[in-house]
Design a protein around this motif. Structure first.
Motif, PDB file in Angstrom:
ATOM      1  N   VAL A   1       0.843  -1.202   0.000  1.00  0.00           N
ATOM      2  CA  VAL A   1       0.000   0.000   0.000  1.00  0.00           C
ATOM      3  C   VAL A   1       0.878   1.252   0.000  1.00  0.00           C
ATOM      4  O   VAL A   1       0.623   2.208  -0.739  1.00  0.00           O
ATOM      5  CB  VAL A   1      -0.957  -0.021   1.215  1.00  0.00           C
ATOM      6  CG1 VAL A   1      -1.684   1.313   1.357  1.00  0.00           C
ATOM      7  CG2 VAL A   1      -1.967  -1.159   1.061  1.00  0.00           C
ATOM      8  N   ASP A   2       1.929   1.227   0.808  1.00  0.00           N
ATOM      9  CA  ASP A   2       2.829   2.387   0.837  1.00  0.00           C
ATOM     10  C   ASP A   2       3.475   2.620  -0.526  1.00  0.00           C
ATOM     11  O   ASP A   2       3.623   3.760  -0.963  1.00  0.00           O
ATOM     12  CB  ASP A   2       3.908   2.197   1.912  1.00  0.00           C
ATOM     13  CG  ASP A   2       3.348   2.415   3.309  1.00  0.00           C
ATOM     14  OD1 ASP A   2       2.253   3.013   3.429  1.00  0.00           O
ATOM     15  OD2 ASP A   2       3.988   1.984   4.279  1.00  0.00           O
ATOM     16  N   ALA A   3       3.848   1.541  -1.204  1.00  0.00           N
ATOM     17  CA  ALA A   3       4.452   1.681  -2.538  1.00  0.00           C
ATOM     18  C   ALA A   3       3.435   2.298  -3.500  1.00  0.00           C
ATOM     19  O   ALA A   3       3.781   3.159  -4.327  1.00  0.00           O
ATOM     20  CB  ALA A   3       4.929   0.322  -3.051  1.00  0.00           C
ATOM     21  N   LEU A   4       2.186   1.897  -3.377  1.00  0.00           N
ATOM     22  CA  LEU A   4       1.151   2.453  -4.260  1.00  0.00           C
ATOM     23  C   LEU A   4       0.916   3.934  -3.952  1.00  0.00           C
ATOM     24  O   LEU A   4       0.808   4.761  -4.869  1.00  0.00           O
ATOM     25  CB  LEU A   4      -0.150   1.653  -4.101  1.00  0.00           C
ATOM     26  CG  LEU A   4      -1.342   2.142  -4.921  1.00  0.00           C
ATOM     27  CD1 LEU A   4      -1.023   2.171  -6.410  1.00  0.00           C
ATOM     28  CD2 LEU A   4      -2.573   1.263  -4.662  1.00  0.00           C
ATOM     29  N   VAL A   5       0.880   4.276  -2.670  1.00  0.00           N
ATOM     30  CA  VAL A   5       0.670   5.679  -2.281  1.00  0.00           C
ATOM     31  C   VAL A   5       1.818   6.547  -2.806  1.00  0.00           C
ATOM     32  O   VAL A   5       1.601   7.633  -3.361  1.00  0.00           O
ATOM     33  CB  VAL A   5       0.526   5.798  -0.745  1.00  0.00           C
ATOM     34  CG1 VAL A   5       0.638   7.253  -0.295  1.00  0.00           C
ATOM     35  CG2 VAL A   5      -0.800   5.193  -0.290  1.00  0.00           C
ATOM     36  N   THR A   6       3.042   6.064  -2.669  1.00  0.00           N
ATOM     37  CA  THR A   6       4.194   6.814  -3.177  1.00  0.00           C
ATOM     38  C   THR A   6       4.082   7.001  -4.684  1.00  0.00           C
ATOM     39  O   THR A   6       4.259   8.106  -5.214  1.00  0.00           O
ATOM     40  CB  THR A   6       5.510   6.053  -2.845  1.00  0.00           C
ATOM     41  OG1 THR A   6       5.563   5.883  -1.438  1.00  0.00           O
ATOM     42  CG2 THR A   6       6.725   6.797  -3.331  1.00  0.00           C
ATOM     43  N   PHE A   7       3.734   5.937  -5.371  1.00  0.00           N
ATOM     44  CA  PHE A   7       3.589   6.033  -6.833  1.00  0.00           C
ATOM     45  C   PHE A   7       2.502   7.045  -7.199  1.00  0.00           C
ATOM     46  O   PHE A   7       2.689   7.893  -8.077  1.00  0.00           O
ATOM     47  CB  PHE A   7       3.253   4.660  -7.431  1.00  0.00           C
ATOM     48  CG  PHE A   7       2.843   4.748  -8.869  1.00  0.00           C
ATOM     49  CD1 PHE A   7       3.796   4.887  -9.876  1.00  0.00           C
ATOM     50  CD2 PHE A   7       1.490   4.752  -9.230  1.00  0.00           C
ATOM     51  CE1 PHE A   7       3.414   5.023 -11.209  1.00  0.00           C
ATOM     52  CE2 PHE A   7       1.104   4.884 -10.555  1.00  0.00           C
ATOM     53  CZ  PHE A   7       2.066   5.020 -11.549  1.00  0.00           C
ATOM     54  N   MET A   8       1.344   6.960  -6.535  1.00  0.00           N
ATOM     55  CA  MET A   8       0.220   7.848  -6.877  1.00  0.00           C
ATOM     56  C   MET A   8       0.577   9.313  -6.613  1.00  0.00           C
ATOM     57  O   MET A   8       0.228  10.205  -7.378  1.00  0.00           O
ATOM     58  CB  MET A   8      -1.035   7.447  -6.077  1.00  0.00           C
ATOM     59  CG  MET A   8      -1.656   6.158  -6.600  1.00  0.00           C
ATOM     60  SD  MET A   8      -2.981   5.507  -5.537  1.00  0.00           S
ATOM     61  CE  MET A   8      -4.223   6.792  -5.679  1.00  0.00           C
ATOM     62  N   THR A   9       1.304   9.547  -5.517  1.00  0.00           N
ATOM     63  CA  THR A   9       1.701  10.914  -5.169  1.00  0.00           C
ATOM     64  C   THR A   9       2.660  11.466  -6.235  1.00  0.00           C
ATOM     65  O   THR A   9       2.490  12.585  -6.721  1.00  0.00           O
ATOM     66  CB  THR A   9       2.375  10.922  -3.777  1.00  0.00           C
ATOM     67  OG1 THR A   9       1.503  10.241  -2.859  1.00  0.00           O
ATOM     68  CG2 THR A   9       2.607  12.339  -3.290  1.00  0.00           C
ATOM     69  N   GLU A  10       3.635  10.660  -6.630  1.00  0.00           N
ATOM     70  CA  GLU A  10       4.604  11.107  -7.638  1.00  0.00           C
ATOM     71  C   GLU A  10       3.930  11.280  -9.000  1.00  0.00           C
ATOM     72  O   GLU A  10       4.206  12.239  -9.713  1.00  0.00           O
ATOM     73  CB  GLU A  10       5.756  10.101  -7.728  1.00  0.00           C
ATOM     74  CG  GLU A  10       6.680  10.188  -6.510  1.00  0.00           C
ATOM     75  CD  GLU A  10       7.743   9.085  -6.476  1.00  0.00           C
ATOM     76  OE1 GLU A  10       8.459   9.026  -5.454  1.00  0.00           O
ATOM     77  OE2 GLU A  10       7.836   8.291  -7.451  1.00  0.00           O
ATOM     78  N   PHE A  11       3.036  10.361  -9.339  1.00  0.00           N
ATOM     79  CA  PHE A  11       2.356  10.446 -10.646  1.00  0.00           C
ATOM     80  C   PHE A  11       1.516  11.732 -10.710  1.00  0.00           C
ATOM     81  O   PHE A  11       1.513  12.433 -11.728  1.00  0.00           O
ATOM     82  CB  PHE A  11       1.464   9.219 -10.853  1.00  0.00           C
ATOM     83  CG  PHE A  11       0.842   9.157 -12.227  1.00  0.00           C
ATOM     84  CD1 PHE A  11       1.528   8.615 -13.304  1.00  0.00           C
ATOM     85  CD2 PHE A  11      -0.444   9.663 -12.444  1.00  0.00           C
ATOM     86  CE1 PHE A  11       0.966   8.554 -14.574  1.00  0.00           C
ATOM     87  CE2 PHE A  11      -1.024   9.615 -13.712  1.00  0.00           C
ATOM     88  CZ  PHE A  11      -0.321   9.061 -14.776  1.00  0.00           C
ATOM     89  N   ALA A  12       0.874  12.071  -9.611  1.00  0.00           N
ATOM     90  CA  ALA A  12       0.049  13.283  -9.576  1.00  0.00           C
ATOM     91  C   ALA A  12       0.943  14.517  -9.741  1.00  0.00           C
ATOM     92  O   ALA A  12       0.626  15.433 -10.501  1.00  0.00           O
ATOM     93  CB  ALA A  12      -0.733  13.350  -8.270  1.00  0.00           C
ATOM     94  N   ALA A  13       2.079  14.525  -9.040  1.00  0.00           N
ATOM     95  CA  ALA A  13       2.974  15.685  -9.117  1.00  0.00           C
ATOM     96  C   ALA A  13       3.520  15.874 -10.541  1.00  0.00           C
ATOM     97  O   ALA A  13       3.562  16.982 -11.071  1.00  0.00           O
ATOM     98  CB  ALA A  13       4.120  15.512  -8.132  1.00  0.00           C
ATOM     99  N   LYS A  14       3.877  14.759 -11.167  1.00  0.00           N
ATOM    100  CA  LYS A  14       4.479  14.839 -12.514  1.00  0.00           C
ATOM    101  C   LYS A  14       3.470  15.233 -13.579  1.00  0.00           C
ATOM    102  O   LYS A  14       3.820  15.807 -14.603  1.00  0.00           O
ATOM    103  CB  LYS A  14       5.092  13.476 -12.892  1.00  0.00           C
ATOM    104  CG  LYS A  14       6.503  13.304 -12.391  1.00  0.00           C
ATOM    105  CD  LYS A  14       7.149  12.051 -12.989  1.00  0.00           C
ATOM    106  CE  LYS A  14       6.618  10.817 -12.294  1.00  0.00           C
ATOM    107  NZ  LYS A  14       7.202   9.551 -12.696  1.00  0.00           N
ATOM    108  N   ASN A  15       2.215  14.899 -13.373  1.00  0.00           N
ATOM    109  CA  ASN A  15       1.220  15.097 -14.422  1.00  0.00           C
ATOM    110  C   ASN A  15       0.220  16.214 -14.124  1.00  0.00           C
ATOM    111  O   ASN A  15      -0.766  16.373 -14.846  1.00  0.00           O
ATOM    112  CB  ASN A  15       0.465  13.801 -14.667  1.00  0.00           C
ATOM    113  CG  ASN A  15       1.366  12.718 -15.274  1.00  0.00           C
ATOM    114  OD1 ASN A  15       1.648  12.730 -16.469  1.00  0.00           O
ATOM    115  ND2 ASN A  15       1.851  11.841 -14.433  1.00  0.00           N
ATOM    116  N   ALA A  16       0.492  16.971 -13.082  1.00  0.00           N
ATOM    117  CA  ALA A  16      -0.458  18.027 -12.700  1.00  0.00           C
ATOM    118  C   ALA A  16      -0.501  19.139 -13.745  1.00  0.00           C
ATOM    119  O   ALA A  16       0.484  19.400 -14.421  1.00  0.00           O
ATOM    120  CB  ALA A  16      -0.069  18.601 -11.342  1.00  0.00           C
TER     121      ALA A  16
END
Ligand SMILES: *Cc1c(COP(=O)(O)O)cnc(C)c1O
Length: 363
Positions: free
Chosen positions: A348-363
């Motif tokens: 779950v932590d790996a998914l949260v980290t991925f989702m946070t980074e993906f949001a930052a990169k694609n905002a």
């Protein structure tokens, strides 16, 4: 191969410790010199396995003595027809509460077998302020004589979970395929609980049925013997050859659950996993959950990207990062992260980290 986290809704990941043990003893189980798949289901070694499995499940769920535990064929859907055929002989009537796609499928099967006149249904999901929420009617106010009320406390596809027990004047039948053993429940509140194994228990095909003894006196429809609860009780779930390998793996999962602290411990872990994932969804404008807070599933976290044009990119990059099977069900779209008992917090932590980074990169 580097580590992956598998968020598949089912068949779902199994505990790594169980898979490793199964691999080690695949060719030589219990000093038999052969696999557990290659011995008689009536051998004393296999019977000992089944007795331990049942006793462990009884301990894990605190199943009272007036309930039978059955290991049957046919997964979750097999039970859609089994409950009808076993309890609705003699034009008996039943009520179905519909809170998502699995309870919808269950009521359709019931109508097919018992006839529409004998099946009533109530849709219990409402959309309030854009979020889906469960609103259960006062069942005690309904002046009808039902043999049972059926519902699905965790809708795997929709990501909707019902945490409160029903206040029902009739026996409650619950499809717990996707949340059995994920949290503590009071079995005595139910007439019958069933679950296909492939979410929280073991391989697909097997189903677990926990049925209160008095329900077996209800009149049944003519039915196939292998789905007859009374024959299953009488034959210790061995009316015909049971799915022995699935039973063995289920037994191993029960032992593993006990070794990590049982259902109480699992519930705490599941609360924490769901909390971290929903917090990420709520905090970032990039993602949205369509389910009201009190009905958010702890097992199947459904969410959408606010910009659905990025769905494909999200899935591809998640896959490349070792986070697999996040695509939502074809009927609802979006994303779904299934985080059953076997999913560790690190996943779950790996998914949260991925989702946070993906949001930052694609905002
Ligand atoms: C997966 C699932 C089913 C269907 O299980 P099968 O073994 O494919 O028949 C039924 N109900 C629920 C809640 C499920 O999650």
């Amino acid at each position: 191969m580097s580590a992956i986290f598998n968020f598949c809704a089912g068949p779902a990941m199994l505990p790594q410790a169980v898979m490793q043990k199964a691999q080690q003893e695949l060719l030589n189980w219990n000093d038999q010199g052969v696999s557990v798949m290659e011995i008689s289901h009536r051998s004393k070694e296999f019977i000992a396995l089944t007795e331990e499995a049942e006793s462990n499940l009884r301990q894990l769920m605190e199943i009272p003595d007036n309930y039978h535990v059955l290991f049957m064929h046919g997964g979750g859907r097999g039970q859609f027809s089994a409950v009808v055929n076993n309890f609705l002989g003699d034009n008996g009537k039943a009520l179905y509460l519909v809170d998502g796609s699995w309870s919808q499928a269950a009521v359709e099967e019931a109508e097919k077998l018992a006839g529409k006149d004998n099946i009533d249904r109530i849709n219990i999901v409402e959309s309030i302020a854009g979020k889906r929420q469960v609103v259960i009617p006062e069942l005690t106010q309904i002046d009808k004589d039902y043999r049972y009320v059926h519902y699905c406390p965790n809708e795997t596809v929709d990501g909707i979970e019902i945490f409160d027990n029903l206040n029902s004047p009739w026996p409650v039948i619950a499809d717990m395929s996707s949340n059995i053993l994920s949290r503590q429940i009071d079995v005595s509140q139910f007439g019958l609980i069933y679950a296909g194994a492939q979410k929280n228990i073991g391989p697909s095909g097997l189903s677990i049925v926990i049925v209160r003894d008095d329900l077996l006196a209800l009149p049944c429809l003519p039915q196939s013997s292998i789905m007859d609860y009374r024959l299953a009780v009488k034959n210790d779930s061995m009316y015909n050859t049971p799915p022995t390998f699935a039973w063995y793996l289920a037994a191993e999962v029960f032992s593993w659950l006990k070794s990590v602290g049982g259902v109480a411990e699992m519930e705490q872990r599941n609360i924490e996993k769901a909390k971290r994932l929903y917090a990420c969804i709520d905090e970032l404008d990039f993602y949205v959950s369509g389910v009201a807070a009190q009905n958010r599933s702890r097992m199947n976290v459904t969410f959408q990207l606010t910009n659905s044009e990025l769905d494909g990119k999200f899935l591809a990059e998640a896959q490349a990062a070792g986070l697999v099977a996040l695509k939502g069900h074809r009927m609802v779209g979006g994303m779904r992260a299934s985080i059953y008992n076997a999913m560790p917090l690190e996943g779950v932590d790996a998914l949260v980290t991925f989702m946070t980074e993906f949001a930052a990169k694609n905002a």
